[in-house]
Design a protein around this motif. Structure first.
Motif, PDB file in Angstrom:
ATOM      1  N   UNK A  47      39.105  46.153  36.145  1.00 17.46           N
ATOM      2  CA  UNK A  47      39.173  45.667  34.763  1.00 17.46           C
ATOM      3  C   UNK A  47      38.988  44.153  34.790  1.00 17.46           C
ATOM      4  N   UNK A  48      38.009  43.658  34.052  1.00 20.71           N
ATOM      5  CA  UNK A  48      37.709  42.225  33.991  1.00 20.71           C
ATOM      6  C   UNK A  48      38.770  41.520  33.150  1.00 20.71           C
ATOM      7  N   UNK A  49      38.741  40.186  33.171  1.00 20.79           N
ATOM      8  CA  UNK A  49      39.714  39.375  32.437  1.00 20.79           C
ATOM      9  C   UNK A  49      39.687  39.656  30.938  1.00 20.79           C
ATOM     10  N   UNK A  50      38.519  40.053  30.409  1.00 17.30           N
ATOM     11  CA  UNK A  50      38.414  40.331  28.969  1.00 17.30           C
ATOM     12  C   UNK A  50      38.735  41.784  28.615  1.00 17.30           C
ATOM     13  N   UNK A  51      39.142  42.602  29.597  1.00 19.02           N
ATOM     14  CA  UNK A  51      39.552  43.983  29.339  1.00 19.02           C
ATOM     15  C   UNK A  51      38.487  45.038  29.571  1.00 19.02           C
ATOM     16  N   UNK A  52      37.237  44.637  29.855  1.00 17.20           N
ATOM     17  CA  UNK A  52      36.173  45.605  30.106  1.00 17.20           C
ATOM     18  C   UNK A  52      36.332  46.229  31.487  1.00 17.20           C
ATOM     19  N   UNK A  53      35.918  47.488  31.626  1.00 19.64           N
ATOM     20  CA  UNK A  53      35.828  48.118  32.938  1.00 19.64           C
ATOM     21  C   UNK A  53      34.482  47.728  33.536  1.00 19.64           C
ATOM     22  N   UNK A  54      34.502  47.104  34.702  1.00 23.49           N
ATOM     23  CA  UNK A  54      33.283  46.642  35.351  1.00 23.49           C
ATOM     24  C   UNK A  54      33.301  47.059  36.820  1.00 23.49           C
ATOM     25  N   UNK A  55      32.144  46.984  37.442  1.00 25.67           N
ATOM     26  CA  UNK A  55      32.020  47.339  38.852  1.00 25.67           C
ATOM     27  C   UNK A  55      32.121  46.080  39.697  1.00 25.67           C
ATOM     28  N   UNK A  56      33.040  46.086  40.651  1.00 23.74           N
ATOM     29  CA  UNK A  56      33.182  45.001  41.610  1.00 23.74           C
ATOM     30  C   UNK A  56      32.444  45.400  42.875  1.00 23.74           C
ATOM     31  N   UNK A  57      31.626  44.485  43.400  1.00 30.33           N
ATOM     32  CA  UNK A  57      30.886  44.791  44.619  1.00 30.33           C
ATOM     33  C   UNK A  57      31.414  44.037  45.830  1.00 30.33           C
ATOM     34  N   UNK A  58      32.406  43.172  45.624  1.00 25.65           N
ATOM     35  CA  UNK A  58      33.024  42.457  46.739  1.00 25.65           C
ATOM     36  C   UNK A  58      34.450  42.083  46.363  1.00 25.65           C
ATOM     37  N   UNK A  59      35.337  42.169  47.339  1.00 20.20           N
ATOM     38  CA  UNK A  59      36.723  41.781  47.159  1.00 20.20           C
ATOM     39  C   UNK A  59      37.043  40.705  48.186  1.00 20.20           C
ATOM     40  N   UNK A  60      37.735  39.652  47.733  1.00 23.98           N
ATOM     41  CA  UNK A  60      38.060  38.517  48.588  1.00 23.98           C
ATOM     42  C   UNK A  60      39.572  38.340  48.620  1.00 23.98           C
TER      43      UNK A  60
END
Length: 106
Positions: A47-60
């Motif tokens: 979930x992005x900062x604005x509340x949308x469900x988005x796809x993350x392709x990298x985690x740090x």
């Protein structure tokens, strides 16, 4: 509070902190290079900062105190430039677990 052990942070990233939008588009602060991190390039739904469900392709995963607000530009060890979708600061005061900063990237 215990910090994340440095030997776990095997990668190096560059962060350009997001400062906000202007009439000319997004504005970024000066690039901070050679930040120790642990990077996993895998696809996840977040979930992005604005509340949308988005796809993350990298985690740090980085040390606590990382200056990387959502919208910042991050250069990964592979050279790929991505955008921070969400940032979580993990702390557990009084517990013997490491504190860290987790960034989900576009």
């Amino acid at each position: 509070m215990v910090n994340l052990p440095a030997f776990l942070l095997r990668h190096r990233i560059t962060v350009e902190p997001y400062l906000g939008d202007s009439a000319y588009g997004p504005q970024y602060g000066p690039a901070v290079a050679d930040i120790p991190a642990l990077v996993a390039e895998s696809v996840r739904l977040v979930r992005a900062a604005d509340g949308r469900d988005v796809t993350s392709t990298a985690q740090v995963i980085a040390e606590p105190g990382l200056n990387c607000p959502a919208g910042s530009r991050i250069t990964l060890p592979t050279g790929r430039i991505t955008t921070a979708l969400s940032v979580a600061h993990h702390t557990a005061p009084g517990l013997p677990v490491p504190a860290c900063c987790e960034v989900m990237c576009e």
